[in-house]
Enzyme design. Structure first.
Site, PDB file in Angstrom:
ATOM      1  N   THR A   1       0.037   2.891  -3.396  1.00  0.00           N
ATOM      2  CA  THR A   1      -0.504   1.539  -3.193  1.00  0.00           C
ATOM      3  C   THR A   1      -0.669   0.875  -4.555  1.00  0.00           C
ATOM      4  O   THR A   1      -0.675   1.543  -5.593  1.00  0.00           O
ATOM      5  CB  THR A   1      -1.889   1.559  -2.497  1.00  0.00           C
ATOM      6  OG1 THR A   1      -2.862   2.074  -3.412  1.00  0.00           O
ATOM      7  CG2 THR A   1      -1.871   2.390  -1.223  1.00  0.00           C
ATOM      8  N   CYS A   2      -0.810  -0.421  -4.534  1.00  0.00           N
ATOM      9  CA  CYS A   2      -1.114  -1.143  -5.781  1.00  0.00           C
ATOM     10  C   CYS A   2      -2.596  -1.511  -5.775  1.00  0.00           C
ATOM     11  O   CYS A   2      -2.999  -2.542  -6.274  1.00  0.00           O
ATOM     12  CB  CYS A   2      -0.222  -2.370  -5.930  1.00  0.00           C
ATOM     13  SG  CYS A   2      -0.334  -3.508  -4.553  1.00  0.00           S
ATOM     14  N   SER A   3      -3.394  -0.644  -5.208  1.00  0.00           N
ATOM     15  CA  SER A   3      -4.836  -0.825  -5.110  1.00  0.00           C
ATOM     16  C   SER A   3      -5.516   0.370  -5.767  1.00  0.00           C
ATOM     17  O   SER A   3      -4.932   1.439  -5.867  1.00  0.00           O
ATOM     18  CB  SER A   3      -5.228  -0.895  -3.630  1.00  0.00           C
ATOM     19  OG  SER A   3      -6.610  -0.692  -3.471  1.00  0.00           O
TER      20      SER A   3
END
Length: 194
Positions: A24-26
């Protein structure tokens, strides 16, 4: 919940011995480690976290989290799902058991094998990466299907129930070409009969 469903579907498609990268880009542990822990729990030993810390050693990273806090909309810490028992149902529905860190001990997943790429360490964006290996077929779920198979097309019985309830049935993207071919074949048969 949706991310877990997608990850389970991906795991169902990976062959035994194959690798699955969940990324994820979280940096929210609810979207990262909590999903990986839930995925491992649902797989019941059919997936394992791979230690990829030796890969690209020049790329700075932090290990995955083993503990995190869950907070509610009022920014209060929620220690467990059980602690919400006196809250209204509308509040309790927002929380799932998989949001909370797994209990420690021998059975706890090795979440430190996950990788967190932090912006300040390498002048990059934020990324979370977990590499998983499929060691066996996924176990059967509640409906007698392998986990991840729930995304397959509806049965005729469920489709009839949804139509009776007034819901439209659109073919899944993978079904669309076949549905179009069947419709074209039916039109051609009608034209020949006329």
């Amino acid at each position: 919940s949706l991310q877990l469903q997608i990850a389970l579907r991906a795991a169902a498609l990976v062959r035994v011995g194959g690798l699955l990268c969940y990324s994820t880009c979280s940096l929210s542990p609810l979207e990262d480690e909590a999903v990986v822990a839930s995925l491992l729990r649902a797989a019941r030993g059919a997936l394992e976290l791979v230690d990829a810390s030796g890969q690209l050693p020049e790329l700075p990273r932090a290990p995955g989290l083993r503990n995190w806090q869950v907070i509610d909309d009022a920014m209060r810490r929620v220690p467990s799902l059980a602690s919400l028992s006196s809250e209204p149902l509308t509040v309790r529905r927002r929380f799932r058991a998989g949001m909370f860190p797994p209990k420690g001990g021998d059975g706890a997943p090795p979440l430190e094998r996950c990788m967190r790429f932090l912006p300040h360490l390498a002048d990059t964006g934020a990324f979370f990466v977990a590499l998983l290996r499929k060691t066996a077929p996924l176990p059967l779920g509640r409906r007698g299907q392998r986990h991840g198979q729930e995304a397959l097309p509806l049965s005729k019985q469920r489709a009839a129930a949804q139509l009776a309830a007034g819901h439209s049935l659109r073919p899944l993207p993978t079904e669309a070409p076949a549905a179009e071919a069947r419709a074209a074949e039916a039109r051609a048969a009608e034209a020949r009969a006329a």
